[in-house]
Design a protein around this motif. Structure first.
Motif, mmCIF file in Angstrom:
data_model
loop_
_atom_site.group_PDB
_atom_site.id
_atom_site.type_symbol
_atom_site.label_atom_id
_atom_site.label_comp_id
_atom_site.label_asym_id
_atom_site.label_seq_id
_atom_site.Cartn_x
_atom_site.Cartn_y
_atom_site.Cartn_z
ATOM 1 N N THR A 81 0.870 -1.171 0.000
ATOM 2 C CA THR A 81 0.000 0.000 0.000
ATOM 3 C C THR A 81 0.906 1.220 0.000
ATOM 4 O O THR A 81 2.037 1.167 0.499
ATOM 5 N N SER A 82 0.436 2.303 -0.565
ATOM 6 C CA SER A 82 1.299 3.479 -0.688
ATOM 7 C C SER A 82 1.512 4.146 0.665
ATOM 8 O O SER A 82 0.547 4.543 1.333
ATOM 9 N N SER A 83 2.768 4.317 1.049
ATOM 10 C CA SER A 83 3.053 4.958 2.337
ATOM 11 C C SER A 83 2.816 6.468 2.264
ATOM 12 O O SER A 83 2.816 7.139 3.280
ATOM 13 N N MET A 84 2.653 6.984 1.050
ATOM 14 C CA MET A 84 2.370 8.420 0.963
ATOM 15 C C MET A 84 0.905 8.704 1.277
ATOM 16 O O MET A 84 0.537 9.816 1.627
ATOM 17 N N LEU A 85 0.059 7.667 1.131
ATOM 18 C CA LEU A 85 -1.382 7.866 1.312
ATOM 19 C C LEU A 85 -1.934 7.174 2.550
ATOM 20 O O LEU A 85 -2.924 7.597 3.125
ATOM 21 N N PHE A 86 -1.303 6.053 2.950
ATOM 22 C CA PHE A 86 -1.857 5.247 4.044
ATOM 23 C C PHE A 86 -0.774 4.780 5.006
ATOM 24 O O PHE A 86 0.391 4.671 4.630
ATOM 25 N N ALA A 87 -1.212 4.456 6.205
ATOM 26 C CA ALA A 87 -0.333 3.729 7.128
ATOM 27 C C ALA A 87 -0.562 2.241 6.904
ATOM 28 O O ALA A 87 -1.552 1.860 6.269
ATOM 29 N N ASN A 88 0.329 1.410 7.381
ATOM 30 C CA ASN A 88 0.046 -0.035 7.331
ATOM 31 C C ASN A 88 0.593 -0.707 8.578
ATOM 32 O O ASN A 88 1.611 -0.287 9.141
ATOM 33 N N GLU A 89 -0.135 -1.747 9.005
ATOM 34 C CA GLU A 89 0.178 -2.382 10.294
ATOM 35 C C GLU A 89 1.567 -3.033 10.341
ATOM 36 O O GLU A 89 2.295 -2.841 11.313
ATOM 37 N N PRO A 90 1.951 -3.811 9.330
ATOM 38 C CA PRO A 90 3.273 -4.457 9.433
ATOM 39 C C PRO A 90 4.408 -3.444 9.587
ATOM 40 O O PRO A 90 5.352 -3.682 10.343
ATOM 41 N N ALA A 91 4.309 -2.300 8.883
ATOM 42 C CA ALA A 91 5.386 -1.305 8.993
ATOM 43 C C ALA A 91 5.422 -0.714 10.402
ATOM 44 O O ALA A 91 6.496 -0.493 10.973
ATOM 45 N N MET A 92 4.219 -0.497 10.993
ATOM 46 C CA MET A 92 4.199 0.064 12.353
ATOM 47 C C MET A 92 4.779 -0.943 13.351
ATOM 48 O O MET A 92 5.559 -0.597 14.234
ATOM 49 N N GLU A 93 4.401 -2.207 13.154
ATOM 50 C CA GLU A 93 4.905 -3.258 14.045
ATOM 51 C C GLU A 93 6.434 -3.385 13.919
ATOM 52 O O GLU A 93 7.161 -3.512 14.905
ATOM 53 N N TYR A 94 6.898 -3.308 12.690
ATOM 54 C CA TYR A 94 8.343 -3.455 12.445
ATOM 55 C C TYR A 94 9.125 -2.302 13.074
ATOM 56 O O TYR A 94 10.149 -2.519 13.725
ATOM 57 N N THR A 95 8.631 -1.072 12.900
ATOM 58 C CA THR A 95 9.384 0.054 13.474
ATOM 59 C C THR A 95 9.390 -0.030 15.008
ATOM 60 O O THR A 95 10.370 0.346 15.647
ATOM 61 N N GLU A 96 8.310 -0.592 15.574
ATOM 62 C CA GLU A 96 8.335 -0.794 17.041
ATOM 63 C C GLU A 96 9.373 -1.843 17.423
ATOM 64 O O GLU A 96 10.083 -1.719 18.412
ATOM 65 N N LYS A 97 9.461 -2.890 16.638
ATOM 66 C CA LYS A 97 10.446 -3.951 16.902
ATOM 67 C C LYS A 97 11.868 -3.386 16.775
ATOM 68 O O LYS A 97 12.747 -3.682 17.588
#
Ligand code: PMP
Length: 461
Positions: A81-97
């Motif tokens: 999904t485009s990070s310029m338009l939306f957030a996404n769960e796996p990316a948020m989880e990964y940055t927390e990790k």
């Protein structure tokens, strides 16, 4: 015919890719078809010990089912999904990790697809940081003479690695270079062991900032433990501490390039943690994804990230594949694997054992220096140990010989370096997966011995 010559003959037919494939050493390609843990196999089922973890990135070893499963699940659920338009769960989880790995104060990661992009992003982040604070004139990035920060135009401009840049010069920006601060070849250290490549080499960075004009200097970028440009070398104690003071004094951001050294390779989460210093921006890539997907990341300290919080569009940057959900799910699975198997600790313990074994390489008269931290070990070669002159066969001739001798002895090596203005020798990086135990470390050392012995005879030594 050596085993390697046979492989070359057998794989020749299918691999005529000319100059449009990044071939490094072998005259012909050896095609790697599968891997398991620290081992890889070629198309003819010859097995090699992967003593360089793919390209210093396959830190958890090859073929991990846990990662394949995470990738499959995410690809079936949402591949992109485009990070310029939306957030996404796996990316948020990964940055927390990732934030569980980074030092205190580093909570955010700008996710990209490679080490070069991570450094490009860091350079741009530093520039916008100054812009937002009203210092539009701060744009120069100082780096060390012997350094590698990536192959894209900006990252190349801050790299000091002639073998990878001469045909591209003049580059878009010709940024100033500071001394390499390499104990083995420090121009400033004295013969009695006075270590100028600590504080004194750092002071040379201060002089550069003053000469360039502090109002024009945005950042200083460096690898805490150097990779491809200077195999495992790091400055003497005092260097990074003094760099921190200088950067504070002149409002210059201190960027550490942990693309190779970060995520456990040196026996600490990040190599800069071997010293008691907090940088402003950390960049990472290789071990961050274990090689299972192209990922890089730029991690600003909270005090840098805060400046972007007040800006309407945030960081003026982005690529189509930034914050890619499939890559992020893979990255999380890789970092979980590292936690579950205590791989950073393992890198420290097994690294100490492998380092001891590598000290044995001084028995070859063309070995000048053995150095490194954790499982990031470098061996530098010389023609003469007294004068430290490079080998007469320096450069691609020597490096191909070493690489092919390694393959003949069932081990993948990573030669590099080479004579530049009479100052440096060739080197080899020894960077096995962080999963190896002492027994496999012995196997690495034994196969390197056999390789060096063959190289020695080929050189008539
Ligand atoms: N910085 C360092 C320290 C590296 O080792 C590398 C890759 N060898 C890079 C940057 C560039 O990373 P990439 O090849 O993923 O673009």
């Amino acid at each position: 015919m050596t085993k390697h010559e046979k492989i070359q003959r057998q794989t020749r037919a299918g691999t005529d890719l000319g100059g449009m494939f990044p071939r490094a050493f072998a005259d012909e390609f050896v095609t790697i078809v599968h891997g398991d843990g620290p081992w890889v196999w070629d198309a003819d089922e010859n097995r090699y010990l992967d003593a360089i973890s793919g390209n210093q990135n396959v830190n958890i070893g090859h073929g991990r089912e846990e990662v394949a499963k995470a990738a499959k699940e995410q690809l079936e659920r949402l591949e992109y999904t485009s990070s310029m338009l939306f957030a996404n769960e796996p990316a948020m989880e990964y940055t927390e990790k990732i934030a569980e790995f980074t030092p205190d104060g580093f909570e955010k990661t700008w996710l990209v697809s490679s080490g070069s992009e991570a450094n490009e992003s860091a350079i741009k982040m530093a520039r916008q940081y100054h812009y937002e604070r009203g210092n539009q004139g701060k744009y120069k990035v100082i780096s060390r003479r012997r350094s590698y920060h990536g192959n894209t135009a900006g990252a190349m401009a801050v790299s000091g690695f002639p073998a990878r840049k001469t045909k591209m010069e003049p580059l878009f920006a010709n940024f100033p270079k500071a001394p390499s601060a390499t104990p083995y070849r420090c121009e400033r250290c004295d013969a009695d062991g006075g270590h100028a490549c600590g504080v004194e080499c750092a002071n040379a960075v201060e002089r550069l900032i003053q000469d360039e004009g502090p109002e024009t200097v945005s950042a200083f970028i460096t690898e805490p433990v150097t990779g491809a440009a200077n195999a495992g070398a790091y400055p003497h104690d005092g260097y990074f501490e003094r760099i921190r003071e200088i950067c504070d004094e002149y409002d210059v951001l201190f960027i550490v390039d942990e693309v190779m050294a970060g995520f456990g390779r040196t026996g600490e989460n990040f190599a800069i943690e071997h010293w008691n210093v907090t940088p402003d921006i950390i960049t990472g890539a290789k071990g961050m994804s274990g090689g299972y997907s192209p990922i890089g990341g730029t991690m600003p300290h909270r005090r840098i990230a805060e400046v972007f919080e007040g800006v309407e569009d945030g960081f003026q940057h982005g690529h189509t594949f930034c914050f890619n959900p499939a890559s992020a799910a893979i990255g999380t699975a890789v970092l979980e694997y590292m936690d579950d198997h205590d791989l950073v600790d393992n890198a420290r313990k097994v690294g100490a054992h492998l380092h001891d074994r590598c000290e044995e390489f001084y028995e070859y008269d063309f070995v000048g220096d053995v150095r490194g931290k954790g499982l990031m070990i470098g061996v530098e070669f010389v023609g003469d140990r007294e004068t430290k002159e490079p080998l007469p066969e320096t450069g691609s001739e020597f490096q191909s010989l070493l690489f092919e001798a390694g393959l003949d002895n069932g081990i993948v090596t990573y030669p590099g370096g080479g004579h530049v203005d009479g100052q440096y020798g060739d080197h080899v990086l020894i960077t096995p997966p962080l999963t190896i135990d002492d027994e496999l470390a012995d196997e690495v050392a034994n196969r390197m011995h056999a390789t060096f012995a063959d190289v020695g005879s080929a050189l008539g030594r």
